[in-house]
Write a protein that holds these residues in place. Structure first.
Motif, PDB file in Angstrom:
ATOM      1  N   PHE A 129       0.864  -1.086  -0.045  1.00  0.00           N
ATOM      2  CA  PHE A 129      -0.068  -0.056   0.095  1.00  0.00           C
ATOM      3  C   PHE A 129       0.925   1.130   0.085  1.00  0.00           C
ATOM      4  N   VAL A 130       0.351   2.253  -0.544  1.00  0.00           N
ATOM      5  CA  VAL A 130       0.986   3.583  -0.245  1.00  0.00           C
ATOM      6  C   VAL A 130       0.037   4.583   0.435  1.00  0.00           C
ATOM      7  N   GLN A 131       0.822   5.239   1.418  1.00  0.00           N
ATOM      8  CA  GLN A 131       0.223   5.932   2.268  1.00  0.00           C
ATOM      9  C   GLN A 131       0.459   7.377   1.959  1.00  0.00           C
ATOM     10  N   ALA A 132      -0.567   8.462   1.735  1.00  0.00           N
ATOM     11  CA  ALA A 132      -0.098   9.761   1.416  1.00  0.00           C
ATOM     12  C   ALA A 132       0.023  10.466   2.900  1.00  0.00           C
ATOM     13  N   ASN A 133       0.772  11.630   2.536  1.00  0.00           N
ATOM     14  CA  ASN A 133       0.856  12.674   3.803  1.00  0.00           C
ATOM     15  C   ASN A 133      -0.540  13.404   3.682  1.00  0.00           C
ATOM     16  N   HIS A 134      -0.613  14.196   4.905  1.00  0.00           N
ATOM     17  CA  HIS A 134      -1.930  14.859   5.181  1.00  0.00           C
ATOM     18  C   HIS A 134      -1.562  16.189   5.911  1.00  0.00           C
ATOM     19  N   HIS A 135      -2.353  17.175   5.282  1.00  0.00           N
ATOM     20  CA  HIS A 135      -2.484  18.495   6.018  1.00  0.00           C
ATOM     21  C   HIS A 135      -3.778  18.580   6.645  1.00  0.00           C
ATOM     22  N   TYR A 136      -3.939  19.598   7.369  1.00  0.00           N
ATOM     23  CA  TYR A 136      -5.375  19.955   7.754  1.00  0.00           C
ATOM     24  C   TYR A 136      -5.786  20.801   6.761  1.00  0.00           C
ATOM     25  N   SER A 137      -7.212  20.696   6.925  1.00  0.00           N
ATOM     26  CA  SER A 137      -8.041  21.438   5.902  1.00  0.00           C
ATOM     27  C   SER A 137      -8.147  23.075   6.363  1.00  0.00           C
ATOM     28  N   GLN A 138      -7.988  23.913   5.325  1.00  0.00           N
ATOM     29  CA  GLN A 138      -8.110  25.394   5.669  1.00  0.00           C
ATOM     30  C   GLN A 138      -9.468  26.115   6.039  1.00  0.00           C
ATOM     31  N   LYS A 139     -10.547  25.136   5.920  1.00  0.00           N
ATOM     32  CA  LYS A 139     -11.713  25.447   6.234  1.00  0.00           C
ATOM     33  C   LYS A 139     -11.984  25.029   7.649  1.00  0.00           C
ATOM     34  N   MET A 140     -12.121  26.178   8.483  1.00  0.00           N
ATOM     35  CA  MET A 140     -12.065  25.891  10.050  1.00  0.00           C
ATOM     36  C   MET A 140     -13.673  26.041  10.537  1.00  0.00           C
TER      37      MET A 140
END
Length: 388
Positions: A129-140
């Motif tokens: 499997f390939v696991q992608a990186n994640h950032h938090y959404s800019q919509k708060m």
């Protein structure tokens, strides 16, 4: 740094199923990111376990807007948690795909997510499997999300990248592409709350690896309230304990897994149940010892404690030692211990000191507040052996 190679012609021909999981939390923007992929050979399956009629109608309307690209999959018996939902779709409908993508309801994919992830599998036949990186959404949607969402970046950016070479790469249950043949060889996802960790360890014992891509980034949301955050953490703690009792042993004793991977995973999991000794330390250091030291001078205390085993006599030598304990060096070591997990964030701290300090104080308060609940979850699981 490991980057996805350019897309090759062969990988563009492989069939891909995008499995979007939802249960009363459908997100139109997230679903649209699934159908807007630049990869030419895919289909989006909306795996709907919702019980709310409005949510069900919303999903049906979305499907009617994109009938050729999507299919709605619902189960009569919602067993096996999220893993059961995924297994049901892969065994009954999404049966002809060579790869599949697991997407959470609040997750947004970049347009080239599938194409870039698929191209990585040609690097090594052991990649499961390939696991992608994640950032938090800019919509708060709330102040809580805005204050706490930095945790997403801190975890994904700094904690996971070195594991491709020096640790165990785990499937996080979303934002990942999985080989269907590997899924079939292990009999599907283990139908437990901790299906992500369990699946990762099981395929590792079969000789397959996970690969984390730092430069392939998806976006996710942080829980919008303290209540939802607490619910998530309780689920994680119980799910981890379930994994440790059911699956960890086979991983630890597998000859296919390196010692480094075993130690890495065990230490990573230990963080989730250390709330128990931490709470005991807080009670002993800040309640039991001070009360014992204060009450040891009262005669009636000596009488009562003598009846229950002479407890006060144990506290009697603490008078002078207690004063020597609580000195400046004791507090200095305490502060260093608390801040040590943030050492790797020093470059970022120097650039944004106010923002990082604010996050440190806020997150510390939040996590301290949930410690009693986490301890209760640990005790509850030990006694009942039930996750929910």
């Amino acid at each position: 740094k490991i980057s996805a190679p350019p897309l090759n012609t062969t990988s563009r021909l492989e069939s891909v199923a995008i499995l979007y999981t939802t249960r009363n939390d459908f997100n139109t923007e997230s679903a649209e990111s699934c159908i807007n992929q630049d990869y030419p050979n895919f289909k989006v399956y909306l795996l709907d376990d919702s019980t709310d009629k409005d949510e069900i109608n919303l999903i049906d309307r979305f499907h009617l807007l994109h009938p050729s690209q999507t299919a709605v999959i619902r189960r009569n018996e919602k067993r096996g948690f999220k893993a059961g939902n995924l297994n049901h779709a892969l065994r009954t409908v999404a049966t002809d795909c060579k790869y599949f993508v697991v997407v959470d309801s609040d997750e947004t994919l970049p347009k080239d997510f599938v194409s870039r992830a698929i191209s990585v599998f040609c690097l090594d036949s052991q990649i499961g499997f390939v696991q992608a990186n994640h950032h938090y959404s800019q919509k708060m949607h709330s102040a809580f999300m805005k204050d706490m969402s930095q945790e997403v970046d801190l975890h994904w950016e700094r904690y996971l990248s070195p594991r491709n070479r020096f640790g165990f790469v785990m499937f996080y249950g979303h934002g990942a592409v999985v080989r269907r043949d590997v899924w079939e060889k292990v009999g599907g996802f283990p139908e437990s709350v901790s299906e992500d960790i369990a699946f990762s360890t099981i395929i590792r014992t079969k000789g397959y690896l996970g690969l984390f891509l730092k430069d392939l980034v998806a976006y996710e949301e942080f829980p919008e309230s303290f209540t939802r955050f607490l619910t998530r953490e309780l689920k994680v703690v119980k799910g981890t304990l379930e994994f440790m009792t059911r699956y960890l042993r086979s991983f630890i004793f597998s000859p296919a897994v390196t010692l480094t991977e075993k130690v890495d995973l065990f230490l990573s999991l230990s963080v989730l149940y250390l709330a128990v000794p931490f709470l005991l330390f807080i009670i002993v250091a800040n309640v039991a010892i001070p009360i014992c030291a204060a009450l040891k001078s009262f005669p009636w205390w000596y009488v009562i404690s003598h009846d229950i085993g002479g407890f006060a006599k144990l506290c009697e030598p603490l008078g002078a030692d207690l004063k020597r304990l609580w000195t400046w060096d004791f507090y200095l070591l305490t502060v260093i211990s608390i801040l040590s997990p943030l050492v790797y964030q020093l470059p970022r701290f120097l650039k944004h000191p106010v923002r990082i300090l604010r996050y440190v104080f806020q997150s510390t308060a939040v996590y301290l507040a949930i410690v009693p609940s986490l301890v209760g979850a640990v005790i509850s699981y030990i006694l009942q052996r039930k996750v929910s």
